[in-house]
Design a protein around this motif. Structure first.
Motif, PDB file in Angstrom:
ATOM      1  N   GLN A 100       0.840  -1.186   0.000  1.00  0.00           N
ATOM      2  CA  GLN A 100       0.000   0.000   0.000  1.00  0.00           C
ATOM      3  C   GLN A 100       0.885   1.249   0.000  1.00  0.00           C
ATOM      4  N   SER A 101       1.792   1.272  -0.935  1.00  0.00           N
ATOM      5  CA  SER A 101       2.719   2.397  -1.030  1.00  0.00           C
ATOM      6  C   SER A 101       1.964   3.683  -1.335  1.00  0.00           C
ATOM      7  N   PRO A 102       2.397   4.793  -0.741  1.00  0.00           N
ATOM      8  CA  PRO A 102       1.757   6.069  -1.063  1.00  0.00           C
ATOM      9  C   PRO A 102       2.047   6.441  -2.518  1.00  0.00           C
ATOM     10  N   GLU A 103       1.059   7.011  -3.178  1.00  0.00           N
ATOM     11  CA  GLU A 103       1.212   7.421  -4.571  1.00  0.00           C
ATOM     12  C   GLU A 103       1.065   8.931  -4.668  1.00  0.00           C
ATOM     13  N   LEU A 104       2.061   9.593  -5.223  1.00  0.00           N
ATOM     14  CA  LEU A 104       2.020  11.037  -5.401  1.00  0.00           C
ATOM     15  C   LEU A 104       1.690  11.368  -6.850  1.00  0.00           C
ATOM     16  N   PHE A 105       0.658  12.177  -7.027  1.00  0.00           N
ATOM     17  CA  PHE A 105       0.278  12.675  -8.343  1.00  0.00           C
ATOM     18  C   PHE A 105       0.589  14.170  -8.360  1.00  0.00           C
ATOM     19  N   LEU A 106       1.635  14.504  -9.083  1.00  0.00           N
ATOM     20  CA  LEU A 106       2.216  15.829  -9.035  1.00  0.00           C
ATOM     21  C   LEU A 106       1.852  16.589 -10.313  1.00  0.00           C
ATOM     22  N   PHE A 107       0.963  17.578 -10.184  1.00  0.00           N
ATOM     23  CA  PHE A 107       0.532  18.361 -11.329  1.00  0.00           C
ATOM     24  C   PHE A 107       1.483  19.548 -11.516  1.00  0.00           C
ATOM     25  N   GLY A 108       2.255  19.504 -12.604  1.00  0.00           N
ATOM     26  CA  GLY A 108       3.168  20.587 -12.903  1.00  0.00           C
ATOM     27  C   GLY A 108       4.607  20.138 -12.960  1.00  0.00           C
ATOM     28  N   ALA A 109       5.145  20.002 -14.181  1.00  0.00           N
ATOM     29  CA  ALA A 109       6.521  19.519 -14.353  1.00  0.00           C
ATOM     30  C   ALA A 109       7.486  20.679 -14.549  1.00  0.00           C
ATOM     31  N   GLY A 110       7.352  21.693 -13.690  1.00  0.00           N
ATOM     32  CA  GLY A 110       8.280  22.814 -13.723  1.00  0.00           C
ATOM     33  C   GLY A 110       9.520  22.520 -12.911  1.00  0.00           C
ATOM     34  N   HIS A 111      10.280  23.557 -12.579  1.00  0.00           N
ATOM     35  CA  HIS A 111      11.551  23.364 -11.863  1.00  0.00           C
ATOM     36  C   HIS A 111      11.332  22.688 -10.504  1.00  0.00           C
ATOM     37  N   ILE A 112      10.354  23.161  -9.744  1.00  0.00           N
ATOM     38  CA  ILE A 112      10.119  22.593  -8.417  1.00  0.00           C
ATOM     39  C   ILE A 112       9.523  21.197  -8.526  1.00  0.00           C
ATOM     40  N   ASN A 164      -5.062   8.036  -9.269  1.00  0.00           N
ATOM     41  CA  ASN A 164      -5.629   6.861  -8.608  1.00  0.00           C
ATOM     42  C   ASN A 164      -6.112   7.316  -7.226  1.00  0.00           C
ATOM     43  N   TRP A 165      -7.338   7.813  -7.177  1.00  0.00           N
ATOM     44  CA  TRP A 165      -7.874   8.396  -5.950  1.00  0.00           C
ATOM     45  C   TRP A 165      -8.019   7.345  -4.860  1.00  0.00           C
ATOM     46  N   GLY A 166      -7.879   7.757  -3.598  1.00  0.00           N
ATOM     47  CA  GLY A 166      -8.053   6.824  -2.488  1.00  0.00           C
ATOM     48  C   GLY A 166      -7.208   7.195  -1.289  1.00  0.00           C
ATOM     49  N   LYS A 167      -7.182   6.288  -0.310  1.00  0.00           N
ATOM     50  CA  LYS A 167      -6.527   6.578   0.971  1.00  0.00           C
ATOM     51  C   LYS A 167      -5.013   6.658   0.877  1.00  0.00           C
ATOM     52  N   ASN A 168      -4.427   6.187  -0.230  1.00  0.00           N
ATOM     53  CA  ASN A 168      -2.978   6.277  -0.398  1.00  0.00           C
ATOM     54  C   ASN A 168      -2.585   7.337  -1.414  1.00  0.00           C
ATOM     55  N   CYS A 169      -3.547   8.196  -1.768  1.00  0.00           N
ATOM     56  CA  CYS A 169      -3.342   9.191  -2.814  1.00  0.00           C
ATOM     57  C   CYS A 169      -2.877  10.526  -2.237  1.00  0.00           C
ATOM     58  N   TYR A 170      -1.743  11.009  -2.724  1.00  0.00           N
ATOM     59  CA  TYR A 170      -1.219  12.321  -2.380  1.00  0.00           C
ATOM     60  C   TYR A 170      -1.236  13.160  -3.655  1.00  0.00           C
ATOM     61  N   VAL A 171      -1.730  14.382  -3.557  1.00  0.00           N
ATOM     62  CA  VAL A 171      -1.799  15.263  -4.728  1.00  0.00           C
ATOM     63  C   VAL A 171      -1.084  16.569  -4.429  1.00  0.00           C
ATOM     64  N   LEU A 172      -0.186  16.950  -5.320  1.00  0.00           N
ATOM     65  CA  LEU A 172       0.491  18.249  -5.245  1.00  0.00           C
ATOM     66  C   LEU A 172       0.143  19.049  -6.493  1.00  0.00           C
ATOM     67  N   VAL A 173      -0.180  20.312  -6.306  1.00  0.00           N
ATOM     68  CA  VAL A 173      -0.596  21.164  -7.425  1.00  0.00           C
ATOM     69  C   VAL A 173       0.413  22.305  -7.585  1.00  0.00           C
ATOM     70  N   LEU A 174       1.167  22.261  -8.691  1.00  0.00           N
ATOM     71  CA  LEU A 174       2.213  23.261  -8.950  1.00  0.00           C
ATOM     72  C   LEU A 174       2.251  23.589 -10.435  1.00  0.00           C
ATOM     73  N   GLY A 234      13.461  26.994   5.556  1.00  0.00           N
ATOM     74  CA  GLY A 234      14.253  28.058   4.947  1.00  0.00           C
ATOM     75  C   GLY A 234      14.736  27.684   3.557  1.00  0.00           C
ATOM     76  N   GLY A 235      15.152  28.689   2.798  1.00  0.00           N
ATOM     77  CA  GLY A 235      15.638  28.463   1.440  1.00  0.00           C
ATOM     78  C   GLY A 235      14.547  28.701   0.417  1.00  0.00           C
ATOM     79  N   ASP A 236      14.916  29.305  -0.733  1.00  0.00           N
ATOM     80  CA  ASP A 236      13.902  29.613  -1.723  1.00  0.00           C
ATOM     81  C   ASP A 236      14.284  29.212  -3.146  1.00  0.00           C
ATOM     82  N   THR A 237      15.330  28.409  -3.296  1.00  0.00           N
ATOM     83  CA  THR A 237      15.642  27.884  -4.622  1.00  0.00           C
ATOM     84  C   THR A 237      14.708  26.705  -4.902  1.00  0.00           C
ATOM     85  N   PRO A 238      14.513  26.338  -6.180  1.00  0.00           N
ATOM     86  CA  PRO A 238      13.645  25.193  -6.485  1.00  0.00           C
ATOM     87  C   PRO A 238      14.022  23.931  -5.715  1.00  0.00           C
TER      88      PRO A 238
END
Length: 259
Positions: A100-112, A164-174, A234-238
Motif C-alpha cells: 500500500q505504497s503512497p502514490e504522489l500525483f504531481l501536477f506541474g513539471a516545472g523546476h520545483i 488513482n484516488w483513495g486513501k494512499n493518494c497524495y496530490v500536489l498542485v504546482l 528556509g531556502g527559496d531555490t527550487p
C-alpha cells in the motif's frame, strides 16, 4: 501454504494489498509458536495459520482494519474462557499492511515539480508527474521509476483519470497556470486523498478559499488543503523548496503509519 516470502512476492507483483500477521511472543499453552505467520487479503482470504479458532478470527478482523487504516497494529490475547479455551496461554502478534505504497500525483513539471520527483526516488512514494503543456514532458529527463503523464487542457477528464484516488493518494498542485491550479484543487476536494497540497502564498490561499465556497459550493473551502506547502526549513531555490516539500510528504506518510 507456499513459502510466505514467495506469496508476498506474488502479491507485490500484482500490487494486491495484504496484511502479514506474525506471532511475536507466546507464553503458557498456546496453539502456535513464535514466528507463526498468516497472510490476509482484503476479502478476508487467509494463507497460513496462527493457531485457528477465535484467536485467528480476531487476528483476521484486525488485519482488515490494518489494511483499511494502512498502519501497523500490535495485539495480544489471553486464551481464557472468552475464547472457549481454558489453557490460559497468551499470544502476541504484529500485523503489517503490505503493498500500500503512497502514490504522489504531481501536477506541474516545472523546476520545483521535477526536483520533487527526483528527490522521491528510493522512498516509499510512487510518483506520477502530470503536465498539460504539449511536448513539455518529452523534454524532461527523469528516472524511469517516475511515470510521466500528458493531459489535455481542453479535456479535464484526462486530469481526473490520471489520478488513482483513495486513501494512499497524495496530490500536489504546482502547474504553470493559476486557473488550472484552482480546477485541480476543486477536483481533488471532490475525491478521496490522503494529502492535498497547493504551492502558493497566503493571499492565493485566501483567494482560492473564497472561490471554492462561492463558485464551487465547497463549504470547507481550503480547510483540507495544505498551502503553502513544505516544512518551514528556509531556502527559496527550487531544490530547497522541493526538499521542504518532500520532507513534509514523508512526515505525513510516516506519522500515518505510526498512529
Amino acid at each position: 501454504m507456499k513459502n510466505w516470502i514467495e506469496l508476498l512476492s506474488e502479491f507485490k507483483s500484482k500490487r494486491q494489498p495484504v496484511a502479514l500477521v506474525t506471532v511475536t511472543k507466546c507464553s503458557g499453552s498456546a496453539p502456535c509458536v513464535v514466528s507463526s505467520r498468516m497472510i490476509v487479503t482484503e476479502d478476508k482470504t487467509s494463507y497460513g495459520t496462527i493457531g485457528g479458532g477465535k484467536l485467528e478470527y480476531n487476528a483476521i478482523d484486525e488485519a482488515i482494519n490494518a489494511l483499511k487504516e494502512n498502519k501497523i497494529i500490535e495485539s495480544s490475547y489471553t486464551l481464557g474462557p472468552d475464547f472457549a479455551q481454558c489453557c490460559g496461554g497468551k499470544v502476541e502478534f504484529i500485523i503489517e499492511p503490505m503493498n500500500q505504497s503512497p502514490e504522489l500525483f504531481l501536477f506541474g513539471a516545472g523546476h520545483i515539480g521535477t526536483e520533487i520527483a527526483k528527490l522521491l526516488i528510493d522512498t516509499p512514494f510512487k510518483v506520477t508527474l502530470i503536465d498539460s503543456r504539449e511536448h513539455w514532458l518529452a523534454e524532461v529527463n527523469l528516472d524511469e521509476s517516475i511515470v510521466k503523464c500528458q493531459v489535455k487542457e481542453n479535456d479535464f477528464k484526462t486530469f481526473r483519470d490520471a489520478v488513482n484516488w483513495g486513501k494512499n493518494c497524495y496530490v500536489l498542485v504546482l502547474t504553470h497556470n493559476h486557473l488550472i491550479d484552482f480546477d485541480v484543487v476543486a477536483m481533488a476536494l471532490e475525491n478521496e486523498t490522503k494529502y492535498l497540497g497547493l504551492i502558493g502564498s497566503k493571499t492565493k490561499k485566501a483567494r482560492f478559499n473564497k472561490m471554492l465556497i462561492s463558485e464551487m459550493n465547497i463549504k470547507d473551502g481550503m480547510k483540507n488543503v495544505t498551502c503553502p506547502i513544505g516544512l518551514p526549513i528556509g531556502g527559496d531555490t527550487p531544490k530547497e523548496i522541493a526538499i521542504s516539500v518532500v520532507a513534509q510528504l514523508l512526515q505525513v506518510h510516516y506519522q500515518a503509519i505510526a498512529q
